[in-house]
Write a protein that holds these residues in place. Structure first.
Motif, PDB file in Angstrom:
ATOM      1  N   ALA A 187       2.999  10.121  -7.474  1.00 44.33           N
ATOM      2  CA  ALA A 187       3.930  10.602  -8.496  1.00 44.33           C
ATOM      3  C   ALA A 187       3.242  10.786  -9.841  1.00 44.33           C
ATOM      4  O   ALA A 187       3.667  11.621 -10.651  1.00 44.33           O
ATOM      5  N   ARG A 188       2.180  10.008 -10.073  1.00 43.14           N
ATOM      6  CA  ARG A 188       1.462  10.086 -11.354  1.00 43.14           C
ATOM      7  C   ARG A 188       0.157  10.882 -11.242  1.00 43.14           C
ATOM      8  O   ARG A 188      -0.668  10.842 -12.153  1.00 43.14           O
ATOM      9  N   ALA A 214       0.812  -1.225   0.000  1.00 40.74           N
ATOM     10  CA  ALA A 214       0.000   0.000   0.000  1.00 40.74           C
ATOM     11  C   ALA A 214       0.847   1.278   0.000  1.00 40.74           C
ATOM     12  O   ALA A 214       0.570   2.194  -0.784  1.00 40.74           O
ATOM     13  N   PRO A 215       1.897   1.398   0.857  1.00 34.78           N
ATOM     14  CA  PRO A 215       2.709   2.623   0.804  1.00 34.78           C
ATOM     15  C   PRO A 215       3.393   2.839  -0.539  1.00 34.78           C
ATOM     16  O   PRO A 215       3.488   3.967  -1.026  1.00 34.78           O
ATOM     17  N   LEU A 216       3.861   1.748  -1.164  1.00 34.98           N
ATOM     18  CA  LEU A 216       4.503   1.861  -2.465  1.00 34.98           C
ATOM     19  C   LEU A 216       3.500   2.276  -3.532  1.00 34.98           C
ATOM     20  O   LEU A 216       3.773   3.163  -4.360  1.00 34.98           O
ATOM     21  N   VAL A 217       2.342   1.625  -3.542  1.00 28.50           N
ATOM     22  CA  VAL A 217       1.310   1.969  -4.528  1.00 28.50           C
ATOM     23  C   VAL A 217       0.867   3.419  -4.339  1.00 28.50           C
ATOM     24  O   VAL A 217       0.636   4.146  -5.314  1.00 28.50           O
ATOM     25  N   ASP A 269      -6.774   9.510  -6.688  1.00 26.64           N
ATOM     26  CA  ASP A 269      -8.173   9.064  -6.716  1.00 26.64           C
ATOM     27  C   ASP A 269      -8.255   7.575  -7.046  1.00 26.64           C
ATOM     28  O   ASP A 269      -9.067   6.846  -6.458  1.00 26.64           O
ATOM     29  N   ALA A 270      -7.408   7.137  -7.965  1.00 28.17           N
ATOM     30  CA  ALA A 270      -7.385   5.716  -8.329  1.00 28.17           C
ATOM     31  C   ALA A 270      -6.941   4.862  -7.153  1.00 28.17           C
ATOM     32  O   ALA A 270      -7.472   3.770  -6.916  1.00 28.17           O
ATOM     33  N   PHE A 271      -5.965   5.359  -6.386  1.00 34.76           N
ATOM     34  CA  PHE A 271      -5.518   4.625  -5.204  1.00 34.76           C
ATOM     35  C   PHE A 271      -6.643   4.525  -4.180  1.00 34.76           C
ATOM     36  O   PHE A 271      -6.861   3.454  -3.582  1.00 34.76           O
TER      37      PHE A 271
END
Length: 411
Positions: free
Chosen positions: A360-361, A351-354, A365-367
């Motif tokens: 960065a992108r 989760a932290p990486l995602v 909202d997608a996350f």
């Protein structure tokens, strides 16, 4: 684990070349990759605990953790040994992931088995009291260093002190565990104990339920309790002590309310708490991730974190006992450990990486949608699969031992 996330920004400057633009993402990638070892650790330690006892497995896992933390504290920086510094860090983190994979299933099993019937939720909740307590200790360590040291000094050697404290704390826990009572009774040890074949052929449904119960809870836990404090640190980058105070106060609250959640589950059952967490998590996650970065007053930031941690307690306070109740004694540590570790490594630890990649992108909202869907999947299991106050393997084992106890024993 929490020393790593709390001091992540300082680790980036020590283990990666100066000016590396992706140092933050790489640091979180190392955090995530260690979760690949958790299923292996859960299999090894779960098998060991089901065959040889919970206590020796817990002693062994904490020994591995202490050793890895000590090595990280002493590892030279990239400026001194180049890329070898990252290699050592990754290897130590893999060892910690291996040990942590066994730690969860075995400790959840031990605390559930050793608990007084009727108070299993209360006693089992202390697993997350100690887990969150580690995060609190890491935040206190950072706060003390921010008072007495500059940012440059924390980057140079302060983070080493934190890992050293972690290693010493683990050694203290090691000595405490060496003297604790064993919870695996003789009636729980048999030829099939700790067998993966037995687990997969006789209890596949329970294993799947354990995985699905964990899925939403683990991604919520890391999103709320790891990403949340990192967002606060970013918001108050110009006033790091304020950020640390906010995170520390919220985590202390999360720690002290765990027993309340466990005790409530002993009164009304486990299912209502899990359903409450699932419904609130589905409705609140997007708002939390959207609103928290925009809040710039300490009181509001604390209240947002605190309210979110109350929601999270519906899962964290009872998840250990819910999973332990799914399996019989001879595969309990293995089943709880593997079911948890698979979901934890796939969804929680990443989760932290995602989140960092989505940030960065410009795709936060997608996350948020991703986390919400994961919680919703678990909510379906809480509602349609779990039963409230139904007899469990732990209940039947307790009743069996009581019936075999000679008259007069224990009076």
């Amino acid at each position: 684990m929490y020393v790593y996330t709390v001091f992540a920004s300082y680790l980036s400057s020590s283990f990666f070349a100066e000016g590396e633009p992706n140092a933050g993402i790489y640091t979180m990638a190392i955090f995530a990759v260690t979760f690949l070892m958790r299923p292996i650790g859960s299999w090894f330690f779960g098998r060991y605990a089901d065959r040889h006892g919970r206590r020796p497995a817990l002693v062994l896992s904490i020994t591995v953790m202490a050793t890895a933390s000590g090595v990280i504290a002493l590892t030279p920086t990239a400026e001194t040994i180049g890329g070898a510094a990252v290699v050592v860090l990754i290897l130590c983190r893999l060892l910690q992931g291996f040990a942590t994979g066994g730690e969860y299933g075995t400790s959840a099993t031990y605390m559930s088995e050793a608990a007084t019937p009727g108070l299993r939720g209360f006693f089992s909740s202390f697993q997350y009291v100690t887990l969150v307590g580690g995060h609190v200790l890491a935040q206190i360590t950072l706060l003390v260093q921010q008072v007495f040291l500059s940012d440059a000094q924390i980057s140079a050697f302060g983070w080493r002190i934190a890992f050293g404290i972690g290693a010493v704390s683990a050694v203290v826990v090691l000595f405490l565990r060496r003297s604790m009572d064993e919870s695996l009774h003789d009636d729980g040890v048999e030829r099939r104990s700790g067998s993966m074949t037995e687990l997969l052929t006789a209890y596949p449904r329970q294993l799947l339920v354990c995985f699905l119960v964990t899925l939403g809870g683990t991604i919520a836990f890391y999103t709320y309790s790891v990403n949340g404090p990192l967002i606060v640190k970013s918001t108050y980058a110009d006033d790091p002590m304020t950020a640390t105070w906010i995170n520390l106060a919220a985590l202390v609250l999360l720690m002290v309310i765990q027993p309340l959640g466990g005790l409530l589950s002993d009164r009304i059952g486990r299912k209502p708490l899990l359903v409450g967490f699932g419904v609130a998590g589905v409705l609140w996650t997007w708002t939390f991730l959207t609103l928290l970065p925009q809040v710039t007053t300490p009181t509001a930031s604390f209240l947002l974190l605190a309210g979110t941690y109350v929601i999270l307690t519906g899962y964290t306070s009872i998840n250990a006992v819910v999973k332990a109740e799914l399996f019989p004694a001879h595969v309990r540590a293995l089943g709880v450990g593997v079911g948890y570790a698979l979901a934890n490594s796939m969804f929680g630890g990443t989760a932290p990486l995602v989140y960092e990649a989505a940030k960065a992108r410009d795709a936060l909202d997608a996350f948020a949608i991703y986390v919400t869907i994961a919680i919703a999947l678990s909510l379906l299991v809480y509602v349609f699969v779990l039963k409230n106050r139904a007899p469990t393997f732990l209940d039947r084992e307790q009743e069996g031992r009581a019936q075999r106890q000679p008259v007069g024993v224990g009076r």
